[in-house]
Motif scaffolding. Structure first.
Motif, PDB file in Angstrom:
ATOM      1  N   UNK A 264       7.401  -7.535  13.960  1.00  0.00           N
ATOM      2  CA  UNK A 264       8.154  -7.979  12.784  1.00  0.00           C
ATOM      3  C   UNK A 264       7.887  -9.451  12.464  1.00  0.00           C
ATOM      4  N   UNK A 265       7.454 -10.216  13.458  1.00  0.00           N
ATOM      5  CA  UNK A 265       7.164 -11.629  13.221  1.00  0.00           C
ATOM      6  C   UNK A 265       5.909 -11.821  12.366  1.00  0.00           C
ATOM      7  N   UNK A 266       5.070 -10.790  12.302  1.00  0.00           N
ATOM      8  CA  UNK A 266       3.827 -10.893  11.532  1.00  0.00           C
ATOM      9  C   UNK A 266       3.989 -10.490  10.079  1.00  0.00           C
ATOM     10  N   UNK A 267       5.026  -9.713   9.761  1.00  0.00           N
ATOM     11  CA  UNK A 267       5.071  -9.083   8.443  1.00  0.00           C
ATOM     12  C   UNK A 267       5.280 -10.067   7.299  1.00  0.00           C
ATOM     13  N   UNK A 268       6.156 -11.038   7.486  1.00  0.00           N
ATOM     14  CA  UNK A 268       6.429 -11.950   6.366  1.00  0.00           C
ATOM     15  C   UNK A 268       5.217 -12.830   6.024  1.00  0.00           C
ATOM     16  N   UNK A 269       4.590 -13.518   6.995  1.00  0.00           N
ATOM     17  CA  UNK A 269       3.393 -14.288   6.623  1.00  0.00           C
ATOM     18  C   UNK A 269       2.245 -13.406   6.143  1.00  0.00           C
ATOM     19  N   UNK A 270       2.123 -12.204   6.699  1.00  0.00           N
ATOM     20  CA  UNK A 270       1.056 -11.304   6.291  1.00  0.00           C
ATOM     21  C   UNK A 270       1.279 -10.804   4.870  1.00  0.00           C
ATOM     22  N   UNK A 271       2.529 -10.560   4.510  1.00  0.00           N
ATOM     23  CA  UNK A 271       2.843 -10.120   3.153  1.00  0.00           C
ATOM     24  C   UNK A 271       2.408 -11.160   2.117  1.00  0.00           C
ATOM     25  N   UNK A 272       2.529 -12.434   2.465  1.00  0.00           N
ATOM     26  CA  UNK A 272       2.086 -13.495   1.543  1.00  0.00           C
ATOM     27  C   UNK A 272       0.574 -13.446   1.342  1.00  0.00           C
ATOM     28  N   UNK A 273      -0.157 -13.135   2.407  1.00  0.00           N
ATOM     29  CA  UNK A 273      -1.621 -13.108   2.333  1.00  0.00           C
ATOM     30  C   UNK A 273      -2.115 -11.982   1.434  1.00  0.00           C
TER      31      UNK A 273
ATOM     32  N   UNK B  11       2.307  -8.674  -1.009  1.00  0.00           N
ATOM     33  CA  UNK B  11       3.149  -7.498  -0.810  1.00  0.00           C
ATOM     34  C   UNK B  11       4.571  -7.942  -0.507  1.00  0.00           C
ATOM     35  N   UNK B  12       5.495  -6.996  -0.568  1.00  0.00           N
ATOM     36  CA  UNK B  12       6.828  -7.235  -0.040  1.00  0.00           C
ATOM     37  C   UNK B  12       6.748  -7.122   1.481  1.00  0.00           C
ATOM     38  N   UNK B  13       7.549  -7.894   2.223  1.00  0.00           N
ATOM     39  CA  UNK B  13       7.459  -7.827   3.678  1.00  0.00           C
ATOM     40  C   UNK B  13       7.624  -6.413   4.229  1.00  0.00           C
ATOM     41  N   UNK B  14       8.480  -5.628   3.593  1.00  0.00           N
ATOM     42  CA  UNK B  14       8.699  -4.268   4.093  1.00  0.00           C
ATOM     43  C   UNK B  14       7.531  -3.323   3.799  1.00  0.00           C
ATOM     44  N   UNK B  15       6.550  -3.779   3.006  1.00  0.00           N
ATOM     45  CA  UNK B  15       5.406  -2.936   2.674  1.00  0.00           C
ATOM     46  C   UNK B  15       4.239  -3.085   3.636  1.00  0.00           C
TER      47      UNK B  15
ATOM     48  N   UNK C 202      -2.750  -8.931  -4.786  1.00  0.00           N
ATOM     49  CA  UNK C 202      -1.398  -8.681  -5.294  1.00  0.00           C
ATOM     50  C   UNK C 202      -1.132  -7.179  -5.213  1.00  0.00           C
ATOM     51  N   UNK C 203      -1.129  -6.671  -3.996  1.00  0.00           N
ATOM     52  CA  UNK C 203      -1.075  -5.221  -3.809  1.00  0.00           C
ATOM     53  C   UNK C 203       0.174  -4.602  -4.415  1.00  0.00           C
ATOM     54  N   UNK C 204       1.306  -5.259  -4.277  1.00  0.00           N
ATOM     55  CA  UNK C 204       2.534  -4.701  -4.839  1.00  0.00           C
ATOM     56  C   UNK C 204       2.487  -4.705  -6.368  1.00  0.00           C
ATOM     57  N   UNK C 205       2.148  -5.838  -6.943  1.00  0.00           N
ATOM     58  CA  UNK C 205       2.138  -5.940  -8.403  1.00  0.00           C
ATOM     59  C   UNK C 205       1.075  -5.049  -9.037  1.00  0.00           C
ATOM     60  N   UNK C 206      -0.027  -4.808  -8.323  1.00  0.00           N
ATOM     61  CA  UNK C 206      -1.077  -3.925  -8.847  1.00  0.00           C
ATOM     62  C   UNK C 206      -0.731  -2.451  -8.675  1.00  0.00           C
TER      63      UNK C 206
ATOM     64  N   UNK D 159      -3.937  -4.340   9.877  1.00  0.00           N
ATOM     65  CA  UNK D 159      -2.728  -4.333   9.071  1.00  0.00           C
ATOM     66  C   UNK D 159      -2.781  -3.212   8.061  1.00  0.00           C
ATOM     67  N   UNK D 160      -1.603  -2.723   7.665  1.00  0.00           N
ATOM     68  CA  UNK D 160      -1.545  -1.718   6.606  1.00  0.00           C
ATOM     69  C   UNK D 160      -0.533  -2.133   5.544  1.00  0.00           C
ATOM     70  N   UNK D 161      -0.753  -1.606   4.349  1.00  0.00           N
ATOM     71  CA  UNK D 161       0.180  -1.726   3.233  1.00  0.00           C
ATOM     72  C   UNK D 161       0.509  -0.325   2.757  1.00  0.00           C
ATOM     73  N   UNK D 162       1.788  -0.038   2.613  1.00  0.00           N
ATOM     74  CA  UNK D 162       2.232   1.209   1.991  1.00  0.00           C
ATOM     75  C   UNK D 162       3.237   0.841   0.916  1.00  0.00           C
ATOM     76  N   UNK D 163       2.948   1.236  -0.317  1.00  0.00           N
ATOM     77  CA  UNK D 163       3.796   0.898  -1.452  1.00  0.00           C
ATOM     78  C   UNK D 163       5.239   1.332  -1.213  1.00  0.00           C
TER      79      UNK D 163
END
Length: 424
Positions: free
Chosen positions: A82-91, A94-98, A229-233, A255-259
């Motif tokens: 969980x410590x990785x999600x917020x900085x990774x989301x910025x990169x 994405x939203x941190x929960x994504x 901009x994975x979330x916005x796209x 890392x993974x992203x799930x909308x």
């Protein structure tokens, strides 16, 4: 800006570089007593000096706490990811929960395909780029065969035009349109590994979704390199490795992203395991899977925290600097490298020794055809402290990562390259 191919000018750019101090945050190999000029961050990033501290923390907790480290370590292991999600989301935009971190890249793509490649008799085709990275090709073909289809029929490759070294967005869009209601999935490398081209992910995602298909991206060469901009796209899913521009160590976690739209669904096809079930009930050992209400529902096993530690160390650097500053330096650095190459080409006096096959839509990487040159030139560069990447038949890939590459190194590389051509 009017560039000059002189050491003095390169040093003046370094003097203005707000990120120059971060070069000291990394450990460089040494050849003949001198730090190398490192161009292969697109293959394996350099080790951040702070990575050792983060790994040692876990090793010490393991030694002193053993199993209790899961809950009593300063950074408890059971929620370390969980410590990785917020900085990774910025990169990745994405939203941190994504986002979450788990497994390795191709493993994650296979897992995500369970959810996002659901072929029917009518809608079963996958669009990808011609000559995608081999692991993606193998993964797609095996998925298609697993579902009972012939890869020759089910996989639609977007080809470059005759005589061109890059893909055109209009050709991608035409392929999506022509595939029509047979299209199940668009899955392309966001940055092509060979020529360094950045695809228009926003436009392609929109077209794929309009056609009724899922759209995912392999971001191995994109994460930590370009604006995402994975979330916005409205991307459905994505995965990336962490050991290239993100400097987490060889073969390290993905890392993974799930909308967000797919979160909290119990009926979505998904391979499930213990670590994807709700934290509140995970240790009650209930027989029924209750998915985490975020991308962590796709996790299967508990976190390999020793692998996570250097990734977290690197992400602290990204969080300090921010992608905007990295991209600003990346653009200036890569433009200066391009200028140096063209200047050296003129100085050598042989027409078009260098042909840059990377289009203007690019990140850190320049892929260069070395006309009339062969592997001996690559070997010469390596022997003289320049680590590049060779691709057959005669291409070198140059990736000046902004965290640890200087403008003076671009000048120095040009001088070594010029001498190597004239001597070989």
């Amino acid at each position: 800006m009017q560039f000059k191919n002189t050491r003095e000018f390169a040093r003046s750019l370094d003097a203005q570089d707000k990120l120059i101090s971060y070069k000291e945050e990394f450990i460089f190999p040494v050849i003949n007593g001198k730090k190398v000029i490192y161009f292969t961050g697109n293959s394996l990033g350099l080790q951040p000096k702070r990575a050792q501290k983060y790994v040692n923390e876990i090793m010490n907790d393991w030694a002193g706490l053993a199993v209790e480290g899961h809950f009593k370590a300063e950074k408890p292991w059971w929620d370390y990811h969980e410590r990785l999600t917020r900085p990774l989301a910025k990169v990745v935009g994405a939203l941190p929960e994504e986002v979450t971190v788990m497994n390795t890249l191709t493993v994650n793509l296979h897992f995500l395909m369970v959810s996002f490649y659901r072929p029917t008799k009518r809608r079963f085709k996958i669009i990808c780029e011609e000559k995608a990275f081999p692991s993606d090709q193998y993964m797609l073909a095996s998925q298609v065969r697993f579902h009972g289809f012939d890869p020759k029929e089910a996989i639609v490759e977007i080809k470059k035009r005759e005589g061109e070294n890059f893909w055109r967005t209009e050709d991608v869009l035409k392929t999506i349109e022509s595939t029509g209601d047979e299209l199940a999935l668009v899955l392309i490398g966001g940055v092509n590994y060979y020529n360094g081209q950045v695809f228009d992910m926003e436009t392609i995602t929109k077209a794929g979704k309009k056609a009724g298909a899922f759209v995912g991206w392999d971001l191995a060469h994109a994460a930590g390199n370009i604006t995402l901009q994975l979330h916005d796209w409205d991307v459905d899913f994505a995965a990336w490795c962490s050991y290239k521009y993100m400097n987490s160590g060889p073969g390290n976690v993905s890392g993974i992203f799930v909308n967000k739209k797919y979160h909290g669904k119990k009926d979505i096809p998904r391979f499930e395991g213990w670590w994807g079930t709700k934290k509140e009930t995970r240790f009650l050992m209930e027989p029924e899977f209750e998915p985490m209400p975020n991308a962590e529902a796709w996790q299967v096993s508990n976190a390999p925290v020793i692998s996570f530690a250097p990734y977290l160390a690197s992400l602290t650097l990204f969080d300090e600097v921010g992608m905007e500053a990295l991209i600003a330096k990346r653009d200036l650095l890569t433009s200066y490298l391009e200028f140096v190459l063209k200047t050296i080409d003129d100085e050598i006096g042989i027409n078009d020794v260098f042909e840059i096959i990377t289009p203007p839509e690019r990140g850190c990487q320049l892929s260069v055809f070395l006309h009339g040159q062969g592997k001996p030139l690559f070997d010469y560069l390596m022997e003289n402290g320049v680590i590049t990447d060779w691709r057959e038949p005669n291409v070198i890939r140059l990736a000046p990562a902004p965290f640890y590459t200087s403008f003076e190194e671009m000048y120095e590389f040009g001088q070594i390259l010029k001498k190597g051509i004239l001597e070989n």
